[in-house]
Design an enzyme around this catalytic site. Structure first.
Site, PDB file in Angstrom:
ATOM      1  N   HIS A 102      39.068  40.683  39.125  1.00 48.56           N
ATOM      2  CA  HIS A 102      40.286  40.989  38.364  1.00 48.56           C
ATOM      3  C   HIS A 102      41.127  42.016  39.093  1.00 48.56           C
ATOM      4  O   HIS A 102      40.603  42.864  39.813  1.00 48.56           O
ATOM      5  CB  HIS A 102      39.951  41.489  36.951  1.00 48.56           C
ATOM      6  CG  HIS A 102      39.007  42.658  36.927  1.00 48.56           C
ATOM      7  ND1 HIS A 102      37.649  42.499  37.053  1.00 48.56           N
ATOM      8  CD2 HIS A 102      39.222  43.984  36.796  1.00 48.56           C
ATOM      9  CE1 HIS A 102      37.070  43.692  37.001  1.00 48.56           C
ATOM     10  NE2 HIS A 102      37.991  44.610  36.855  1.00 48.56           N
ATOM     11  N   HIS A 104      43.980  44.992  38.278  1.00 46.55           N
ATOM     12  CA  HIS A 104      44.618  45.836  37.275  1.00 46.55           C
ATOM     13  C   HIS A 104      46.106  45.945  37.624  1.00 46.55           C
ATOM     14  O   HIS A 104      46.451  46.211  38.783  1.00 46.55           O
ATOM     15  CB  HIS A 104      44.032  47.251  37.293  1.00 46.55           C
ATOM     16  CG  HIS A 104      42.573  47.326  36.966  1.00 46.55           C
ATOM     17  ND1 HIS A 104      42.114  47.709  35.730  1.00 46.55           N
ATOM     18  CD2 HIS A 104      41.458  47.087  37.705  1.00 46.55           C
ATOM     19  CE1 HIS A 104      40.782  47.713  35.724  1.00 46.55           C
ATOM     20  NE2 HIS A 104      40.362  47.328  36.922  1.00 46.55           N
TER      21      HIS A 104
HETATM   22  P1  5GP Z   1      36.650  47.359  36.447  1.00 46.38           P
HETATM   23  O1  5GP Z   1      36.032  48.700  36.249  1.00 46.38           O
HETATM   24  O2  5GP Z   1      35.570  46.304  36.511  1.00 46.38           O
HETATM   25  O3  5GP Z   1      37.622  47.276  37.568  1.00 46.38           O
HETATM   26  O4  5GP Z   1      37.549  47.114  35.180  1.00 46.38           O
HETATM   27  C1  5GP Z   1      37.121  46.489  34.026  1.00 46.38           C
HETATM   28  C2  5GP Z   1      38.219  46.720  33.012  1.00 46.38           C
HETATM   29  O5  5GP Z   1      37.953  45.885  31.913  1.00 46.38           O
HETATM   30  C3  5GP Z   1      38.281  48.167  32.486  1.00 46.38           C
HETATM   31  O6  5GP Z   1      39.562  48.679  32.727  1.00 46.38           O
HETATM   32  C4  5GP Z   1      37.975  48.022  30.998  1.00 46.38           C
HETATM   33  O7  5GP Z   1      38.770  48.871  30.208  1.00 46.38           O
HETATM   34  C5  5GP Z   1      38.281  46.555  30.729  1.00 46.38           C
HETATM   35  N1  5GP Z   1      37.484  45.930  29.686  1.00 46.38           N
HETATM   36  C6  5GP Z   1      36.161  46.143  29.418  1.00 46.38           C
HETATM   37  N2  5GP Z   1      35.760  45.350  28.406  1.00 46.38           N
HETATM   38  C7  5GP Z   1      36.839  44.632  28.015  1.00 46.38           C
HETATM   39  C8  5GP Z   1      37.049  43.636  27.011  1.00 46.38           C
HETATM   40  O8  5GP Z   1      36.169  43.250  26.252  1.00 46.38           O
HETATM   41  N3  5GP Z   1      38.314  43.100  26.924  1.00 46.38           N
HETATM   42  C9  5GP Z   1      39.338  43.509  27.741  1.00 46.38           C
HETATM   43  N4  5GP Z   1      40.517  42.925  27.558  1.00 46.38           N
HETATM   44  N5  5GP Z   1      39.170  44.447  28.692  1.00 46.38           N
HETATM   45  C10 5GP Z   1      37.935  45.001  28.839  1.00 46.38           C
END
Ligand code: 5GP
Length: 140
Positions: A102, A104
């Protein structure tokens, strides 16, 4: 490390858990981050599974980055932002917490700091409103 088909974003893609959708096409889905680090914080994901950028098929990048650009422009406009930060984490040591690739998309305003990563769960009514603003900007 292999791809876990039960990660949260895989469940969102299968419609097993809800999201505040912003944009969808054949290859990608964009939806609001539930713990936004800035108003309008959106996540853009490919529909095809990969754990992160390191194991992704480069053939997907064209469609994926086109969606990132589309959502970034719309979020910038919707929130009257002066800039947009694009972030992408690979593996826990780099801050990754959900193991489906993903990007951001974070609208940024001069002098306004980001809130913590994976911090506080936002109000769903507010997220729905933010998603609607970005969708309206996409519809132009
Ligand atoms: P990472 O740390 O893997 O780059 O980012 C994961 C992102 O997913 C975080 O910013 C977190 O807030 C978001 N996130 C975690 N669980 C969920 C969820 O159930 N739904 C959505 N829409 N975002 C989530």
């Amino acid at each position: 490390m292999s791809y876990d088909t039960n990660n949260i974003f895989a469940k969102i893609l299968r419609g097993e858990i809800p999201c505040h959708k912003v944009y969808e096409d054949e290859h990608t889905l964009a939806f609001m981050d539930v713990m936004p680090q800035a108003d309008g914080h959106t996540l853009v994901i490919p529909k095809i599974p990969s754990r992160n950028l390191l194991d992704a098929d480069p053939k997907e990048f064209g469609a994926l980055m086109a969606s990132v650009q589309k959502v970034a422009n719309a979020a910038k406009q919707a929130f009257g932002a002066e800039g947009v930060l694009i972030q992408q984490f690979n593996e826990p040591a780099a801050g990754q917490t959900v193991f489906h690739l993903h990007f951001h998309v974070l609208p940024r305003h001069e002098g306004v700091p980001l809130r913590p990563h994976s911090g506080k769960m936002a109000d769903h009514g507010m997220l729905a409103g933010h998603a609607a603003k970005i969708r309206a900007a996409l519809e132009g």
